[in-house]
Enzyme design. Structure first.
Site, PDB file in Angstrom:
ATOM      1  N   HIS A  88       0.910  -1.156  -0.027  1.00  0.00           N
ATOM      2  CA  HIS A  88      -0.072  -0.052   0.144  1.00  0.00           C
ATOM      3  C   HIS A  88       0.925   1.077   0.058  1.00  0.00           C
ATOM      4  O   HIS A  88       2.194   1.310   0.403  1.00  0.00           O
ATOM      5  CB  HIS A  88      -0.885   0.017   1.354  1.00  0.00           C
ATOM      6  CG  HIS A  88      -1.805  -0.815   1.339  1.00  0.00           C
ATOM      7  ND1 HIS A  88      -2.050  -2.161   2.366  1.00  0.00           N
ATOM      8  CD2 HIS A  88      -3.133  -1.128   0.522  1.00  0.00           C
ATOM      9  CE1 HIS A  88      -3.092  -2.806   2.122  1.00  0.00           C
ATOM     10  NE2 HIS A  88      -3.595  -2.301   1.095  1.00  0.00           N
ATOM     11  N   CYS A 101      -2.213   0.274   9.746  1.00  0.00           N
ATOM     12  CA  CYS A 101      -3.243  -0.711   9.503  1.00  0.00           C
ATOM     13  C   CYS A 101      -4.223  -1.131  10.635  1.00  0.00           C
ATOM     14  O   CYS A 101      -5.295  -1.507  10.316  1.00  0.00           O
ATOM     15  CB  CYS A 101      -2.820  -2.017   8.807  1.00  0.00           C
ATOM     16  SG  CYS A 101      -1.170  -1.637   7.962  1.00  0.00           S
TER      17      CYS A 101
END
Ligand code: CIR
Length: 257
Positions: free
Chosen positions: A165, A252
């Site tokens: 990501h 996250c």
């Protein structure tokens, strides 16, 4: 902006069945639970009230709640995770966030978007175009952000295999300062920003989070810690080794607002 709440979800016993490319071996479920609890306590110590979802064994990657929703300017939008095995994580997140964000929006098909590709940097947001976030998902988010007075820039990371990501390699340090991994240091989208590169051999530490006046960084990356302290930051290091094994990190593990 000061955070007052965070959404979190502890790992279930199936955590090791999640997606990973790390080659670091399987996570220890008990240690993962303990690390999650320490993470939660740290957020609480920094003044946040936690909204705790129940562990969900049907979704091994569900502790990585950040990928399922984005909160900005007092409003929220549900993501549409790019990995099919994660799509079902959103329903329970919607239920939990609905209490705080009654007008919650959502990314819709054919758009896909993981929250890990969304890096808020004050009034500007960087959106990663990745294997998880497609052009349509990124465009939908940009429109939503714009309606909330936030500009955005797209950064294509598909040619950077080290980055799952965008936030794997990019964190906002406040003001115009960004912490980046080597892969993004010279990226044209970051021109005009004060780009600080993580020290050699510590790429994993490029994913860290500012929680009010404190930077949370992963434990075991002393040069990054020292660098941030030299920049005047108050730093708290947390061990997230079991999450690193599953390609995830500090950002996250929560959605913060
Ligand atoms: C996944 O591959 O989706 C999870 N194993 C890791 C997600 C990490 N999330 C993040 O970087 N925002």
């Amino acid at each position: 902006m000061r955070f007052t709440r965070a959404l979190v979800r502890p790992p279930a016993d199936t955590f090791a069945d999640g997606i990973t490319s790390s080659n670091l071996g399987p996570p220890d479920p008990a240690l993962a639970r303990a690390q999650h609890e320490t993470y939660c306590r740290s957020l609480e110590r920094l003044g946040l009230s936690l909204v705790r979802l129940a562990p969900d064994p049907a979704f091994p990657d569900s502790p990585f709640v950040e990928d399922t929703a984005i909160v900005a300017r007092g409003d929220a939008i549900l993501a549409r995770p790019g990995a099919p095995s994660r799509a079902g994580e959103v329903a329970s997140v919607r239920e939990a966030l609905g209490r705080w964000f009654p007008t919650i929006a959502r990314i819709t098909a054919p758009g896909t978007l993981d929250g890990g590709d969304v890096c808020e940097a004050g009034a500007h947001v960087f959106i990663g175009r990745s294997e998880r976030t497609n052009a349509e998902g990124a465009a939908q988010l940009a429109t939503w952000l714009s309606a909330h007075g936030l500009g955005s820039t797209l950064i294509d990371i598909r040619d950077v295999p080290a980055l799952l990501h965008l936030k794997t390699g990019l964190s906002w340090l406040g003001g115009r300062r960004l912490l980046v991994s080597e892969d993004l240091e010279k990226h044209e989208a970051l021109a005009g920003w004060n780009v600080v590169r993580v020290p050699a051999g510590e790429a994993y530490a490029a994913n860290c989070i500012r929680v009010n006046d404190t930077m949370l960084v992963p434990e075991g990356f002393p040069a990054t810690r020292e660098l941030l302290e030299r920049l005047g930051e108050t730093v708290v290091a947390l061990d997230v080794s079991e999450y690193q094994k599953m390609d995830g990190g500090l950002s996250c593990l929560s959605v913060r607002w």
